[in-house]
Enzyme design. Structure first.
Site, PDB file in Angstrom:
ATOM      1  N   ASP A  76       0.822  -1.208   0.000  1.00  0.00           N
ATOM      2  CA  ASP A  76       0.000   0.000   0.000  1.00  0.00           C
ATOM      3  C   ASP A  76       0.858   1.261   0.000  1.00  0.00           C
ATOM      4  OD1 ASP A  76      -2.376   1.405   0.028  1.00  0.00           O
ATOM      5  OD2 ASP A  76      -2.542   1.400   2.217  1.00  0.00           O
ATOM      6  N   GLY A  79       0.080   5.375  -4.567  1.00  0.00           N
ATOM      7  CA  GLY A  79      -0.551   6.625  -4.985  1.00  0.00           C
ATOM      8  C   GLY A  79      -0.152   7.799  -4.112  1.00  0.00           C
ATOM      9  N   ARG A  89      -0.351   9.343 -10.119  1.00  0.00           N
ATOM     10  CA  ARG A  89      -0.416   8.140  -9.285  1.00  0.00           C
ATOM     11  C   ARG A  89       0.309   6.951  -9.918  1.00  0.00           C
ATOM     12  NH1 ARG A  89      -4.000   7.259  -5.269  1.00  0.00           N
ATOM     13  NH2 ARG A  89      -4.355   5.129  -6.015  1.00  0.00           N
ATOM     14  N   THR A 122     -10.249  -7.146  -5.994  1.00  0.00           N
ATOM     15  CA  THR A 122     -11.541  -7.092  -6.686  1.00  0.00           C
ATOM     16  C   THR A 122     -12.210  -5.737  -6.489  1.00  0.00           C
ATOM     17  OG1 THR A 122     -12.483  -8.189  -4.730  1.00  0.00           O
ATOM     18  CG2 THR A 122     -11.997  -9.577  -6.638  1.00  0.00           C
ATOM     19  N   GLU A 123     -11.802  -5.001  -5.464  1.00  0.00           N
ATOM     20  CA  GLU A 123     -12.340  -3.656  -5.229  1.00  0.00           C
ATOM     21  C   GLU A 123     -11.627  -2.581  -6.047  1.00  0.00           C
ATOM     22  OE1 GLU A 123     -13.816  -6.333  -2.731  1.00  0.00           O
ATOM     23  OE2 GLU A 123     -11.715  -5.801  -2.472  1.00  0.00           O
ATOM     24  N   ASN A 124     -10.449  -2.893  -6.572  1.00  0.00           N
ATOM     25  CA  ASN A 124      -9.694  -1.891  -7.318  1.00  0.00           C
ATOM     26  C   ASN A 124     -10.341  -1.511  -8.647  1.00  0.00           C
ATOM     27  OD1 ASN A 124      -6.393  -3.041  -6.234  1.00  0.00           O
ATOM     28  ND2 ASN A 124      -7.740  -1.490  -5.347  1.00  0.00           N
ATOM     29  N   TRP A 125     -11.331  -2.290  -9.085  1.00  0.00           N
ATOM     30  CA  TRP A 125     -12.063  -1.909 -10.292  1.00  0.00           C
ATOM     31  C   TRP A 125     -12.828  -0.601 -10.096  1.00  0.00           C
ATOM     32  CZ3 TRP A 125     -10.753  -4.420 -14.528  1.00  0.00           C
ATOM     33  CH2 TRP A 125     -10.297  -5.741 -14.434  1.00  0.00           C
TER      34      TRP A 125
END
Length: 296
Positions: A76, A79, A89, A122-125
């Site tokens: 993490d 960005g 980013r 899967t949330e990065n979409w």
């Protein structure tokens, strides 16, 4: 689950000996992509020793019993690293590539056998179309660019994640990397792209439900082991050490099933500033903890 899958005594120390002073170093971040050095052949013809860190730091001495078998890392802060420098980013993601390889080298030097890296969730979409497009192409290119370097050090590369929405070109490059490194056993790196812990459990549950509906599985006999056998990679051991960089303190849907009894260590450095010495520090802290697994 047994703490350590290796047949080593607690007095064994799996660290590599210090590298010769003139052994190649990594990473030199003066160029991008960061150049991986030419490594001399191993005297016994086996995997080549990873390049030493540019600082020439040596891995700490930890016994096999003290060492985590499986380390999972949420990489993490890319960005934020870029934003702090007034950059786009994507520049942070690019600078994080060398860190992936450096941490892999450090894991080998220390004797870690499993390393799971959270590359795209899967949330990065939900991110911007531009950033998602960049990350898909970037992950594809990183795997293509680095798989030969990892192969010569004895790394087994595997993809963990779900197929829906994932670019076919990314899947293809990961499949090539997995095939060409399948016989390696120095360390297994799970490169987690389009991965989500809840999705993984849901997929396993659906498959178990299908088997039960078809009469091939008695619902009364479903156990934790049943679910484990239907995960994306059933042979992945439980996560011993869960590391997250950037100072954030959450798991972000990573390895939820496997991390039931993990030790969490949150480190403040942003991922592009991280290196193998930070991984070693996390492992030293892990070694100082008393893991009770629910016992008194």
């Amino acid at each position: 689950m047994v703490r350590n899958e290796r047949t080593l005594k607690s007095t064994d120390f799996p660290q590599l000996p210090p590298a010769p002073d003139d052994y190649p170093t990594f990473p030199d971040k003066s160029t991008w992509p960061v150049v991986f050095p030419m490594l001399p052949p191993s005297p016994d013809g086996g995997p080549r020793r990873p390049p030493q860190h540019t600082s020439k730091a040596v891995a700490p001495r930890l016994s096999a019993a003290q060492l985590p078998t499986h380390v999972a890392i949420v990489m993490d802060g890319n960005g934020r690293w870029a934003n702090q420098r007034g950059l786009h980013r994507t520049e942070g993601h690019k600078m994080g590539e060398a860190v992936v390889i450096d941490v892999a080298c450090g894991a080998i030097e220390l004797g870690i056998k499993w390393l799971s890296l959270y590359a795209f969730s899967t949330e990065n979409w939900k991110r911007s179309v531009e950033e998602v497009r960049f990350l898909m192409g970037f992950n594809r290119d990183v795997v293509r660019r680095r798989r030969e370097n990892l192969k010569e050090m004895g790394v087994r590369i595997r993809w963990v994640g779900s197929r829906p929405r994932l670019w076919r070109s990314v899947i293809n490059e990961l499949a090539i990397a997995e095939h060409m490194t399948a016989g390696n056993d120095v360390i297994t790196i799970n490169y987690c792209v389009n991965y989500g812990g809840r999705t993984e459990i849901a997929e396993a549950t659906r498959e178990i439900a299908r088997l039960a509906a078809a009469g091939r599985l008695n619902p009364e006999r479903i156990t934790e082991s049943t679910i484990t056998r239907h995960l994306q990679r059933p042979d992945i051991p439980d996560v011993d050490l869960f590391v997250r960089t950037s100072g954030e303190q959450r798991s972000s849907n990573f390895m939820l099933w496997q991390a039931a009894y993990t030790e969490y260590i949150f480190q403040d450095k942003l991922w592009p500033d991280y290196d193998r010495r930070d991984l070693w520090a996390a492992c030293e802290e892990y070694a100082s903890r008393n893991r009770r697994f629910g016992s008194a």
